[in-house]
Design a protein around this motif. Structure first.
Motif, PDB file in Angstrom:
ATOM      1  N   VAL A  46       0.819  -1.097  -0.100  1.00 48.09           N
ATOM      2  CA  VAL A  46       0.005  -0.013   0.211  1.00 48.09           C
ATOM      3  C   VAL A  46       0.867   1.193  -0.128  1.00 48.09           C
ATOM      4  N   VAL A  50      -1.910   5.767   1.545  1.00 51.26           N
ATOM      5  CA  VAL A  50      -3.056   4.824   1.961  1.00 51.26           C
ATOM      6  C   VAL A  50      -3.087   4.444   3.504  1.00 51.26           C
ATOM      7  N   ILE A  54      -5.809   5.646   5.811  1.00 53.57           N
ATOM      8  CA  ILE A  54      -6.921   4.609   6.046  1.00 53.57           C
ATOM      9  C   ILE A  54      -6.469   3.718   7.278  1.00 53.57           C
ATOM     10  N   ILE A  55      -5.303   3.298   7.181  1.00 48.78           N
ATOM     11  CA  ILE A  55      -5.012   2.139   8.227  1.00 48.78           C
ATOM     12  C   ILE A  55      -4.200   2.566   9.527  1.00 48.78           C
ATOM     13  N   ARG A  70      -7.713  -2.716  10.834  1.00 54.76           N
ATOM     14  CA  ARG A  70      -7.979  -1.906   9.682  1.00 54.76           C
ATOM     15  C   ARG A  70      -7.337  -2.269   8.550  1.00 54.76           C
ATOM     16  N   ASP A  73      -9.019  -5.101   7.045  1.00 59.30           N
ATOM     17  CA  ASP A  73     -10.517  -4.651   6.726  1.00 59.30           C
ATOM     18  C   ASP A  73     -10.134  -4.201   4.981  1.00 59.30           C
ATOM     19  N   VAL A  74      -9.079  -3.349   4.973  1.00 61.71           N
ATOM     20  CA  VAL A  74      -8.573  -2.887   3.509  1.00 61.71           C
ATOM     21  C   VAL A  74      -8.237  -4.005   2.584  1.00 61.71           C
ATOM     22  N   ALA A  78      -9.876  -4.886  -0.846  1.00 58.07           N
ATOM     23  CA  ALA A  78      -9.133  -4.930  -2.287  1.00 58.07           C
ATOM     24  C   ALA A  78      -9.493  -6.194  -2.675  1.00 58.07           C
ATOM     25  N   VAL A  95     -13.475   2.377   0.736  1.00 54.04           N
ATOM     26  CA  VAL A  95     -13.497   2.304   2.104  1.00 54.04           C
ATOM     27  C   VAL A  95     -14.094   3.058   3.008  1.00 54.04           C
ATOM     28  N   HIS A 114     -13.429   6.657   1.496  1.00 55.00           N
ATOM     29  CA  HIS A 114     -12.110   6.772   0.674  1.00 55.00           C
ATOM     30  C   HIS A 114     -12.304   6.029  -0.581  1.00 55.00           C
TER      31      HIS A 114
END
Length: 138
Positions: A46, A50, A54-55, A70, A73-74, A78, A95, A114
């Motif tokens: 990533v 990102v 997000i994470i 997190r 989940d991403v 993906a 996301v 996102h």
């Protein structure tokens, strides 16, 4: 015989920035180990943006969420989006990220959306790799 590096059209390569260098520099974050657990069979990274947006766990989230969850989940999303877009080398995913601190005050607050891209491309040796990135990271 065609010139694979297009040196005839553009001249010799002066500088090449490899995926390995981007990982070493922190521009990309190698998440391949967790990605394998989520069902990927090829290396996954990533972008730093990102990861940060997000994470990474924002201040005040400890005890409510964790980065490993997190990230999972991403990557799970993906993989889901990548499997749906088998006819393309990239797909935009969505996301949703909740702001726990604000949600505690306002339970009707919608999560932030996102829209990173899941892109499959070539690694440093031509092997297939996946990169989760924002459009501006490309």
């Amino acid at each position: 015989m065609p010139d694979p590096g297009n040196t005839a059209a553009f001249g010799p390569v002066i500088f090449a920035y490899t995926r390995a260098q981007a990982i070493e520099d922190g521009i990309l974050v190698d998440v391949s180990e967790t990605a394998r657990e989520a069902g990927f069979r090829i290396p996954v990274a990533v972008t730093r943006s990102v990861w940060d947006r997000i994470i990474a766990l924002p201040e005040g989230y400890l005890g409510f969420q964790d980065e490993r969850g997190r990230l999972w989940d991403v990557l799970w999303m993906a993989r889901h989006y990548a499997l749906r877009a088998s006819d393309s080398d990239r797909v935009r995913m969505c996301v949703l990220v909740r702001d726990i601190r604000k949600d505690l005050r306002d339970s009707n607050r919608p999560p932030r959306k996102h829209f990173p891209i899941v892109a499959i491309g070539s690694g440093d040796a031509g092997e297939p790799v996946v990169t989760v990135m924002f459009p501006e990271d490309d």
